[in-house]
Scaffold this motif. Structure first.
Motif, mmCIF file in Angstrom:
data_model
loop_
_atom_site.group_PDB
_atom_site.id
_atom_site.type_symbol
_atom_site.label_atom_id
_atom_site.label_comp_id
_atom_site.label_asym_id
_atom_site.label_seq_id
_atom_site.Cartn_x
_atom_site.Cartn_y
_atom_site.Cartn_z
ATOM 1 N N ASP A 24 4.821 -7.576 3.113
ATOM 2 C CA ASP A 24 3.750 -6.911 3.855
ATOM 3 C C ASP A 24 2.958 -8.018 4.550
ATOM 4 N N SER A 37 0.834 -1.209 0.000
ATOM 5 C CA SER A 37 0.000 0.000 0.000
ATOM 6 C C SER A 37 0.867 1.256 0.000
ATOM 7 N N GLY A 38 0.251 2.353 -0.363
ATOM 8 C CA GLY A 38 0.809 3.685 -0.149
ATOM 9 C C GLY A 38 2.261 3.871 -0.591
ATOM 10 N N ILE A 39 3.061 4.369 0.347
ATOM 11 C CA ILE A 39 4.450 4.739 0.054
ATOM 12 C C ILE A 39 5.274 3.513 -0.342
ATOM 13 N N ILE A 77 2.353 15.087 5.408
ATOM 14 C CA ILE A 77 1.058 14.422 5.200
ATOM 15 C C ILE A 77 0.960 14.002 3.736
ATOM 16 N N VAL A 125 6.375 -7.473 10.318
ATOM 17 C CA VAL A 125 7.654 -6.887 10.745
ATOM 18 C C VAL A 125 7.785 -6.796 12.266
HETATM 19 N N1 LIG Z 1 0.831 8.777 4.843
HETATM 20 C C1 LIG Z 1 1.422 9.694 5.596
HETATM 21 O O1 LIG Z 1 0.938 10.830 5.709
HETATM 22 C C2 LIG Z 1 2.706 9.376 6.316
HETATM 23 C C3 LIG Z 1 3.405 10.442 6.884
HETATM 24 C C4 LIG Z 1 4.591 10.183 7.544
HETATM 25 C C5 LIG Z 1 5.070 8.894 7.636
HETATM 26 N N2 LIG Z 1 4.349 7.881 7.076
HETATM 27 C C6 LIG Z 1 4.924 6.543 7.210
HETATM 28 O O2 LIG Z 1 5.067 5.979 5.928
HETATM 29 C C7 LIG Z 1 5.001 4.559 6.024
HETATM 30 C C8 LIG Z 1 4.017 4.056 4.984
HETATM 31 O O3 LIG Z 1 2.740 4.591 5.300
HETATM 32 P P1 LIG Z 1 1.595 4.768 4.203
HETATM 33 O O4 LIG Z 1 1.091 6.141 4.318
HETATM 34 O O5 LIG Z 1 2.052 4.255 2.895
HETATM 35 O O6 LIG Z 1 0.477 3.821 4.863
HETATM 36 P P2 LIG Z 1 -0.321 2.569 4.303
HETATM 37 O O7 LIG Z 1 -1.258 2.206 5.386
HETATM 38 O O8 LIG Z 1 -0.834 2.863 2.949
HETATM 39 O O9 LIG Z 1 0.835 1.458 4.177
HETATM 40 C C9 LIG Z 1 1.426 0.878 5.287
HETATM 41 C C10 LIG Z 1 1.675 -0.578 4.987
HETATM 42 O O10 LIG Z 1 2.358 -1.167 6.108
HETATM 43 C C11 LIG Z 1 1.814 -2.455 6.289
HETATM 44 N N3 LIG Z 1 2.026 -2.911 7.655
HETATM 45 C C12 LIG Z 1 1.528 -2.399 8.805
HETATM 46 N N4 LIG Z 1 1.926 -3.133 9.847
HETATM 47 C C13 LIG Z 1 2.688 -4.141 9.353
HETATM 48 C C14 LIG Z 1 3.367 -5.240 9.931
HETATM 49 N N5 LIG Z 1 3.336 -5.476 11.251
HETATM 50 N N6 LIG Z 1 4.067 -6.070 9.126
HETATM 51 C C15 LIG Z 1 4.087 -5.865 7.789
HETATM 52 N N7 LIG Z 1 3.445 -4.857 7.181
HETATM 53 C C16 LIG Z 1 2.758 -4.000 7.957
HETATM 54 C C17 LIG Z 1 0.322 -2.307 5.983
HETATM 55 O O11 LIG Z 1 -0.282 -3.569 5.710
HETATM 56 C C18 LIG Z 1 0.360 -1.379 4.785
HETATM 57 O O12 LIG Z 1 0.400 -2.092 3.572
HETATM 58 C C19 LIG Z 1 4.582 4.254 7.468
HETATM 59 O O13 LIG Z 1 5.743 3.884 8.203
HETATM 60 C C20 LIG Z 1 4.031 5.567 7.957
HETATM 61 O O14 LIG Z 1 4.150 5.715 9.362
HETATM 62 C C21 LIG Z 1 3.199 8.089 6.418
#
Ligand SMILES: NC(=O)c1ccc[n+]([C@@H]2O[C@H](COP(=O)([O-])OP(=O)(O)OC[C@H]3O[C@@H](n4cnc5c(N)ncnc54)[C@H](O)[C@@H]3O)[C@@H](O)[C@H]2O)c1
Length: 261
Positions: free
Chosen positions: A37, A15-17, A201, A66
């Motif tokens: 993941d 997902s996401g980043i 964000i 993780v």
């Molecule tokens: N979106 C934002 O605004 C933002 C801002 C700052 C930092 N972040 C950080 O960026 C990173 C990615 O976030 P995102 O926005 O893409 O969120 P997201 O929810 O889209 O993706 C996070 C992914 O991590 C996976 N995940 C969660 N717990 C897990 C585990 N125990 N084992 C394996 N996988 C696990 C989820 O299944 C998900 O696919 C995170 O570390 C988040 O804290 C995000």
């Protein structure tokens, strides 16, 4: 020659980043990618997005939690068994804040957030570093000395500044920044680079459900908009590449200016 002749590994890749980063490695010519993941459905989506942009790319998808040491080690073992080495890492797996002040945060909540965001990130980078220590550097795009590996941990702007009702989350991300700096010091002599990215964000499934209430936080940043996962992925790819060969222990802020305001 591709900037990424080696093997990439991305956690949180469903997902996401993490997903944008995994697909970006494929777009930029990396031909061996490990995606990890705990969300299998999301991993399947990432797998097909990678194949859409680079059908010849070899992809290993590994269900991984993780927060569990054995799961992390199994991921690294499988990656090395399949591809022989790990060169570029993005440790992106993470969870959101529980949005409570300390007096309302239970120990279980604190441990869950830190068990994934901090301890989980540390366990991943520890296992990745152990593998990198066993491998030689790859050639670089212009012949400069290469690295045995480059790790990028995903921290947050909230590891640098605080916000209301997020002590467990902010602490977990500050810990990632600090851990990154310490590993960068310890492994410089081993030609391993360790950096982190601090997103502001970013519009991803983590934040999209709350975008309406995030408006005031978004407005703190001079650029006054959410970032995209691609904008973060681009920075991760730079830090992983040999173009960032002298970047070590940095916390690259990608936040539209949030922390300067
Ligand atoms: N979106 C934002 O605004 C933002 C801002 C700052 C930092 N972040 C950080 O960026 C990173 C990615 O976030 P995102 O926005 O893409 O969120 P997201 O929810 O889209 O993706 C996070 C992914 O991590 C996976 N995940 C969660 N717990 C897990 C585990 N125990 N084992 C394996 N996988 C696990 C989820 O299944 C998900 O696919 C995170 O570390 C988040 O804290 C995000």
């Amino acid at each position: 020659m591709s900037l990424y002749p080696g093997v990439a590994l991305v956690t949180g890749a469903a997902s996401g980043i993490g997903q944008a980063t995994a697909v970006s490695f494929a777009k930029e010519g990396c031909s061996k990618i490990v995606i990890a993941d705990r969300n299998d459905h999301g991993l399947e989506k990432t797998y097909s997005l990678i194949k859409d942009v680079a059908s010849g790319c070899e992809v290993l998808a590994g269900n991984t939690d993780v927060s569990k040491a054995e799961s992390v080690q199994s991921l690294v073992d499988k990656a090395v068994e399949r591809f022989g080495r790990i060169d570029y890492v993005c440790n992106a797996a993470g969870v959101l804040s529980n949005n409570e002040r300390s007096d309302a945060t239970t120990l279980d909540e604190f441990d869950r957030i830190n068990g994934i965001n901090y301890r989980g990130c540390w366990m991943c980078s520890r296992a990745e570093i152990k593998q990198m220590l066993k491998q030689a550097s790859l050639p670089t795009h212009d012949g400069r000395p290469g690295n045995r590996g480059s790790i990028v941990n995903i921290a947050s702007q909230l590891g640098i500044v605080g916000r209301p009702a997020a002590p467990a989350y902010c602490g977990s991300k500050a810990a990632v920044i600090s851990m990154t700096r310490c590993d960068a010091i310890d492994y410089s002599k081993d030609d391993i680079r360790v950096n982190c990215v601090c997103p502001g964000i970013i519009e991803t499934p983590m934040t999209t459900p709350n975008m309406d209430v995030l408006g005031s936080a978004i407005a703190i940043a001079p650029m006054n908009r959410p970032g995209t996962a691609q904008e973060v992925a681009d920075c991760v790819l730079f830090l992983c590449s040999s173009k960032a060969s002298f970047v070590q222990g940095s916390a690259l802020v990608v936040d539209g200016g949030y922390v300067i305001n």
